[in-house]
Design an enzyme around this catalytic site. Structure first.
Site, short mmCIF file in Angstrom:
data_model
loop_
_atom_site.label_atom_id
_atom_site.label_comp_id
_atom_site.label_asym_id
_atom_site.label_seq_id
_atom_site.Cartn_x
_atom_site.Cartn_y
_atom_site.Cartn_z
N SER A 1 3.99 0.90 -3.74
CA SER A 1 5.20 0.79 -3.03
C SER A 1 6.16 -0.19 -3.54
O SER A 1 5.58 -1.07 -4.19
CB SER A 1 5.11 0.37 -1.24
OG SER A 1 6.13 0.17 -0.86
N TYR B 1 1.46 -4.47 5.59
CA TYR B 1 1.90 -3.42 4.64
C TYR B 1 1.91 -4.08 3.35
O TYR B 1 1.51 -3.59 2.02
CB TYR B 1 2.88 -2.78 5.10
CG TYR B 1 3.30 -1.53 4.33
CD1 TYR B 1 2.51 -0.31 4.38
CD2 TYR B 1 4.11 -1.58 3.36
CE1 TYR B 1 2.81 0.66 3.69
CE2 TYR B 1 4.46 -0.51 2.34
CZ TYR B 1 3.83 0.76 2.63
OH TYR B 1 3.98 1.67 2.11
#
Length: 164
Positions: A21, A34
Protein backbone atom coordinates in the site's frame (compact mmCIF):
# COMPACT_ATOMS: atom_id res chain seq x y z
CA UNK A 1 5.81 -18.45 -0.39
CA UNK A 2 7.83 -21.06 1.51
CA UNK A 3 5.67 -23.85 0.11
CA UNK A 4 5.90 -22.60 -3.49
CA UNK A 5 9.60 -21.70 -3.62
CA UNK A 6 10.85 -25.32 -3.97
CA UNK A 7 8.60 -25.86 -7.00
CA UNK A 8 9.68 -22.56 -8.56
CA UNK A 9 13.34 -23.42 -8.03
CA UNK A 10 12.85 -26.93 -9.44
CA UNK A 11 11.16 -25.63 -12.59
CA UNK A 12 13.79 -22.95 -13.01
CA UNK A 13 11.54 -19.88 -12.83
CA UNK A 14 8.79 -18.20 -10.84
CA UNK A 15 7.28 -14.97 -9.64
CA UNK A 16 6.19 -13.89 -6.21
CA UNK A 17 3.94 -10.85 -6.26
CA UNK A 18 3.02 -9.21 -2.97
CA UNK A 19 0.55 -6.37 -2.50
CA UNK A 20 1.35 -3.55 -0.10
CA UNK A 21 0.00 0.00 0.00
CA UNK A 22 1.02 3.62 -0.15
CA UNK A 23 0.93 3.28 3.65
CA UNK A 24 3.89 0.91 3.37
CA UNK A 25 5.90 3.81 1.97
CA UNK A 26 4.73 6.56 4.31
CA UNK A 27 2.61 6.23 7.44
CA UNK A 28 -0.54 8.18 8.27
CA UNK A 29 -1.94 8.99 11.70
CA UNK A 30 -4.57 6.74 13.31
CA UNK A 31 -3.61 3.81 11.10
CA UNK A 32 -0.81 2.26 13.15
CA UNK A 33 -1.81 -1.39 12.78
CA UNK A 34 -2.44 -1.06 9.05
CA UNK A 35 0.80 0.92 8.53
CA UNK A 36 2.70 -1.79 10.42
CA UNK A 37 1.35 -4.62 8.26
CA UNK A 38 2.25 -2.78 5.06
CA UNK A 39 5.74 -1.84 6.26
CA UNK A 40 6.20 -5.53 7.14
CA UNK A 41 5.11 -6.56 3.64
CA UNK A 42 7.60 -4.09 2.14
CA UNK A 43 10.42 -5.46 4.30
CA UNK A 44 9.55 -9.08 3.59
CA UNK A 45 9.42 -8.47 -0.16
CA UNK A 46 12.71 -6.54 -0.20
CA UNK A 47 14.40 -9.27 1.85
CA UNK A 48 13.13 -12.04 -0.42
CA UNK A 49 14.29 -10.15 -3.49
CA UNK A 50 17.79 -9.84 -2.05
CA UNK A 51 17.95 -13.41 -0.75
CA UNK A 52 16.76 -14.87 -4.07
CA UNK A 53 18.75 -12.49 -6.26
CA UNK A 54 20.85 -15.29 -7.75
CA UNK A 55 17.77 -17.46 -8.39
CA UNK A 56 15.48 -17.39 -11.43
CA UNK A 57 12.59 -16.02 -9.35
CA UNK A 58 11.23 -12.48 -9.61
CA UNK A 59 10.06 -10.90 -6.36
CA UNK A 60 7.63 -8.08 -7.07
CA UNK A 61 5.70 -5.58 -4.96
CA UNK A 62 2.54 -3.79 -6.05
CA UNK A 63 1.79 -0.61 -4.11
CA UNK A 64 -1.73 0.57 -4.92
CA UNK A 65 -2.64 3.65 -2.90
CA UNK A 66 -6.27 4.76 -2.83
CA UNK A 67 -8.38 2.16 -4.64
CA UNK A 68 -12.17 1.98 -4.63
CA UNK A 69 -12.96 -0.79 -2.15
CA UNK A 70 -15.05 -1.39 0.97
CA UNK A 71 -12.05 -0.97 3.28
CA UNK A 72 -13.64 1.87 5.26
CA UNK A 73 -16.92 0.02 5.70
CA UNK A 74 -15.11 -3.16 6.72
CA UNK A 75 -12.89 -1.21 9.14
CA UNK A 76 -15.76 0.42 11.03
CA UNK A 77 -16.65 -2.50 13.34
CA UNK A 78 -12.97 -3.00 14.20
CA UNK A 79 -12.53 0.70 14.93
CA UNK A 80 -15.65 0.67 17.13
CA UNK A 81 -14.48 -2.43 19.02
CA UNK A 82 -10.78 -1.69 19.51
CA UNK A 83 -10.28 2.08 19.53
CA UNK A 84 -11.25 3.97 22.69
CA UNK A 85 -11.29 7.28 20.86
CA UNK A 86 -13.61 8.98 23.38
CA UNK A 87 -10.89 8.69 26.06
CA UNK A 88 -7.98 9.37 23.74
CA UNK A 89 -5.82 12.50 24.06
CA UNK A 90 -6.41 12.75 20.29
CA UNK A 91 -10.21 12.74 20.63
CA UNK A 92 -10.60 15.97 18.66
CA UNK A 93 -8.58 14.52 15.75
CA UNK A 94 -10.80 11.46 15.66
CA UNK A 95 -13.95 13.59 15.74
CA UNK A 96 -12.92 16.25 13.24
CA UNK A 97 -10.74 14.40 10.73
CA UNK A 98 -10.58 10.64 11.07
CA UNK A 99 -14.18 9.59 11.73
CA UNK A 100 -15.79 11.73 9.01
CA UNK A 101 -13.47 10.05 6.51
CA UNK A 102 -13.99 6.56 7.98
CA UNK A 103 -17.78 6.95 7.86
CA UNK A 104 -17.92 8.79 4.53
CA UNK A 105 -20.59 7.58 2.16
CA UNK A 106 -19.72 5.12 -0.57
CA UNK A 107 -18.96 6.97 -3.76
CA UNK A 108 -17.13 9.71 -1.85
CA UNK A 109 -13.66 8.94 -3.28
CA UNK A 110 -10.27 9.83 -1.89
CA UNK A 111 -8.10 12.19 -3.98
CA UNK A 112 -6.39 10.18 -6.69
CA UNK A 113 -8.55 7.12 -6.08
CA UNK A 114 -8.70 4.60 -8.91
CA UNK A 115 -10.87 1.54 -9.55
CA UNK A 116 -9.59 -1.99 -8.77
CA UNK A 117 -8.90 -2.49 -12.48
CA UNK A 118 -5.87 -0.17 -12.09
CA UNK A 119 -4.30 -2.74 -9.75
CA UNK A 120 -5.23 -5.55 -12.12
CA UNK A 121 -3.48 -3.77 -14.97
CA UNK A 122 -0.24 -3.55 -12.97
CA UNK A 123 -0.61 -7.16 -11.83
CA UNK A 124 -0.99 -8.39 -15.41
CA UNK A 125 2.09 -6.40 -16.43
CA UNK A 126 4.06 -7.89 -13.52
CA UNK A 127 2.96 -11.39 -14.55
CA UNK A 128 3.55 -11.05 -18.27
CA UNK A 129 6.58 -8.78 -18.50
CA UNK A 130 9.79 -10.40 -19.68
CA UNK A 131 11.68 -8.46 -17.02
CA UNK A 132 9.25 -7.18 -14.38
CA UNK A 133 10.14 -4.26 -12.16
CA UNK A 134 10.66 -4.88 -8.43
CA UNK A 135 7.94 -2.28 -7.58
CA UNK A 136 4.78 -1.08 -9.25
CA UNK A 137 3.17 2.12 -7.98
CA UNK A 138 -0.47 2.30 -9.05
CA UNK A 139 -1.99 5.67 -8.13
CA UNK A 140 -0.68 9.22 -8.30
CA UNK A 141 -0.61 9.51 -4.48
CA UNK A 142 1.65 6.44 -4.36
CA UNK A 143 4.01 7.94 -6.94
CA UNK A 144 4.07 11.24 -5.02
CA UNK A 145 4.76 9.65 -1.62
CA UNK A 146 7.44 7.43 -3.18
CA UNK A 147 9.23 10.45 -4.64
CA UNK A 148 8.83 12.51 -1.45
CA UNK A 149 10.27 9.68 0.65
CA UNK A 150 13.40 9.66 -1.53
CA UNK A 151 13.80 13.44 -1.65
CA UNK A 152 12.82 14.70 1.79
CA UNK A 153 14.15 14.22 5.27
CA UNK A 154 12.08 12.11 7.61
CA UNK A 155 10.96 15.19 9.54
CA UNK A 156 9.88 16.99 6.38
CA UNK A 157 7.91 13.98 5.17
CA UNK A 158 6.31 13.61 8.62
CA UNK A 159 5.16 17.25 8.48
CA UNK A 160 3.51 16.69 5.09
CA UNK A 161 1.90 13.35 5.89
CA UNK A 162 0.67 14.47 9.31
CA UNK A 163 -1.56 17.02 7.56
CA UNK A 164 -3.49 14.27 5.78
Amino acid sequence: INQLLPTMLAQGHGRVINCSSVLGIGALRARGAYNATKFAMEGLTDTLRMELRAQPIDIILIEPGPITTDIRKKSQPHFERWIDWKNSPRKSYYEKAFMPRLYAQAGDPDPGELPPSAVTKKLIHALESRRPRPRYYVTIPTHVVGVLKRLLTTRALDRILSRL
